[in-house]
Design a protein around this motif. Structure first.
Motif, PDB file in Angstrom:
ATOM      1  N   THR A  28       2.725   1.567  -3.373  1.00 16.87           N
ATOM      2  CA  THR A  28       1.820   1.948  -4.465  1.00 16.87           C
ATOM      3  C   THR A  28       1.606   3.455  -4.453  1.00 16.87           C
ATOM      4  OG1 THR A  28       0.659  -0.176  -4.478  1.00 16.87           O
ATOM      5  CG2 THR A  28      -0.543   1.732  -5.349  1.00 16.87           C
ATOM      6  N   LYS A  49      -7.448   5.107  -3.804  1.00 13.93           N
ATOM      7  CA  LYS A  49      -8.131   4.217  -2.862  1.00 13.93           C
ATOM      8  C   LYS A  49      -7.381   4.140  -1.529  1.00 13.93           C
ATOM      9  CE  LYS A  49     -10.258   1.308  -6.406  1.00 13.93           C
ATOM     10  NZ  LYS A  49     -10.184   0.000  -7.120  1.00 13.93           N
ATOM     11  N   GLU A  52       0.834  -1.205   0.000  1.00  8.09           N
ATOM     12  CA  GLU A  52       0.000   0.000   0.000  1.00  8.09           C
ATOM     13  C   GLU A  52       0.866   1.252   0.000  1.00  8.09           C
ATOM     14  OE1 GLU A  52      -4.126  -1.151   2.292  1.00  8.09           O
ATOM     15  OE2 GLU A  52      -2.319  -0.975   3.520  1.00  8.09           O
ATOM     16  N   THR A  76       0.377  -0.523 -11.253  1.00  5.83           N
ATOM     17  CA  THR A  76      -0.653   0.111 -10.425  1.00  5.83           C
ATOM     18  C   THR A  76      -1.132   1.387 -11.103  1.00  5.83           C
ATOM     19  OG1 THR A  76       0.851   1.492  -9.099  1.00  5.83           O
ATOM     20  CG2 THR A  76       0.500  -0.783  -8.362  1.00  5.83           C
ATOM     21  N   ASP A  86      -5.656   3.249  -7.879  1.00  6.47           N
ATOM     22  CA  ASP A  86      -5.156   2.450  -6.752  1.00  6.47           C
ATOM     23  C   ASP A  86      -4.613   3.359  -5.655  1.00  6.47           C
ATOM     24  OD1 ASP A  86      -5.714   0.019  -8.051  1.00  6.47           O
ATOM     25  OD2 ASP A  86      -3.762   0.031  -9.051  1.00  6.47           O
TER      26      ASP A  86
END
Length: 425
Positions: free
Chosen positions: A177, A232, A174, A225, A229
């Motif tokens: 990204t 989010k 996470e 990605t 993404d």
């Protein structure tokens, strides 16, 4: 020995065994040794692992290294390449000087202006290359924070964003990204800057599973990605609300041409686990590598490992690799490995031991990690220390500083995620 306080800790046969197993793991991932065994220059032929690159026709050879393994790897590559090396740049969290390669020292896990300035130097160098040049990249853990080149934000903004993510216990995937879509140096950007030069990237994995796209946020790898993404993740952790920032994720380089002349090689992953297994078996333990992708809340993982020990027969060692997270709710000091051990402490039984450490030697502190057994319990009791109180404040460092069962290595110059061994006598 890499574990500096080995003798002080090894007061029982079981502790000595756990420490010897961890020591074997650290030796297996020694960056200089690994580079010298995996990179060979024979005339004009550069061999990296099992792939060969013909340097005939290239006028200059550069080395650009980023991350916690960069300085050690740079030193080895200077020796291997000799006069063939033109120059280059190393950006590491450790200070040091090399003969031909310019060195910059940055910060981790949060960036500073030093990171921004050093990243700008790397971009400038790569942008000046031609098709007559060849680049050897070294990409390793820590590179995500080091390669700081924000767009529409400043360095302090990025610090605020990732401080929030760290405290919330966001995963590596996470965070990386989002990092890709906030920087002009991650997510394939270094490959794009170096075009039309040819290059090979030696990638040292600190990401469980070894997905090269997320190691150091994939600066030489085409990104899969998207800005959606990234958005989010921002929404999931309410980052704009917490920081007061307006954040617009940006697209990463997508043109195929930027990636046609680069070869990305997973140069080193967590081979330490295999060596730790071999060492444990040599010491007479039936041994199993339970997982190479350990994840989850550190203190809960510690309890789970205790549960694993309860289920196995005596004279058994369990080996784990990966990276847990800590959801920070207190204002104490510590790291995920120390928190894992502190979480395990109440459940550790007679004739059992668990050791957990960060392979780079710094578990968010100057301790690499910690170990626990019934001796740890006894020392804590004598000092009147309640492990739960320290856990509630995320203050594992203070606990292990008091009881003394921390692991000290100093900076190892290696980085392949965490190393964990659990033994039942």
């Amino acid at each position: 020995m890499k574990i500096q306080n080995f003798k002080e800790l090894a007061v029982t046969d079981l502790r000595k065994a756990a420490l010897e197993i961890a020591e074997a793991g650290l030796e297996a991932i020694d960056t200089e040794k690994v580079v010298k065994s995996g990179v060979v220059l024979n005339g004009e032929i550069l061999k990296v692992k099992n792939q060969e690159f013909n340097l005939t026709g290239f006028e200059r050879v550069f080395v650009v290294g980023v991350g916690k393994c960069a300085l050690e790897a740079g030193h080895a590559l200077e020796e291997i390449l000799g006069d063939k090396l033109y120059n280059g740049i190393i950006l590491d969290v450790h200070p040091g000087n090399l003969k031909k390669l310019r060195t910059f020292t940055g910060t981790h896990p949060l960036p500073t202006t030093e990171n921004v300035n050093a990243t700008a130097e790397i971009i400038q160098l790569l942008s000046s290359l031609t098709e007559k040049d060849f680049v050897i990249f070294v990409i390793s853990g820590g590179g995500s924070a080091l390669l700081c080149q924000p767009k529409n934000l400043v360095c302090q903004d990025e610090r605020d964003i990732f401080s929030c993510l760290f405290r919330a216990g966001a995963s590596v995937e996470e965070m990386n990204t989002l990092r890709k879509h906030l920087s002009l140096a991650r997510g394939g950007h270094l490959a794009a800057y170096s075009y039309p030069a040819s290059s090979v990237a030696l990638i040292f994995s600190d990401v469980p599973g070894g997905n090269i796209e997320f190691i150091a946020s994939g600066p030489t790898v085409k990104d899969t990605t998207t800005t959606d993404d990234a958005r989010k993740i921002l929404n999931k952790y309410e980052i704009e609300k917490k920081t007061g920032l307006k954040i617009e994720p940006m697209e990463t380089p997508r043109e195929e041409k930027y990636f046609e002349k680069i070869t990305n090689i997973l140069f080193l992953d967590n081979i330490a686990l295999e060596v730790m297994k071999e060492k444990a078996e040599e010491l007479g333990f039936k041994t199993e590598i339970r997982t190479k992708t350990l994840s989850g809340e550190a203190k809960e993982v510690g309890k789970k490992i205790c549960g694993d020990l309860e289920q196995v027969a005596g004279k058994t060692a369990l080996v784990y690799g990966g990276e847990t997270t800590v959801c920070v709710k207190g204002d104490g000091k510590g790291g995920r490995n120390q928190e894992l051990i502190l979480g395990a402490l109440p459940k550790i039984g007679n004739g059992e031991i668990i050791l957990s450490m960060n392979s780079d030697g710094r578990d968010n502190t100057d301790f690499a990690g910690a170990l626990c057994d019934t001796i740890t319990k006894e020392k804590a009791a004598k000092l009147g220390l309640n492990s739960e109180d320290f856990l509630k404040n995320n203050n594992s460092y203070a606990f292990f500083e008091k009881v003394g069962d921390y692991i000290l290595t100093g900076d190892t110059g290696s980085n392949v995620s965490d190393l964990i061994v659990a033994i039942k006598k």
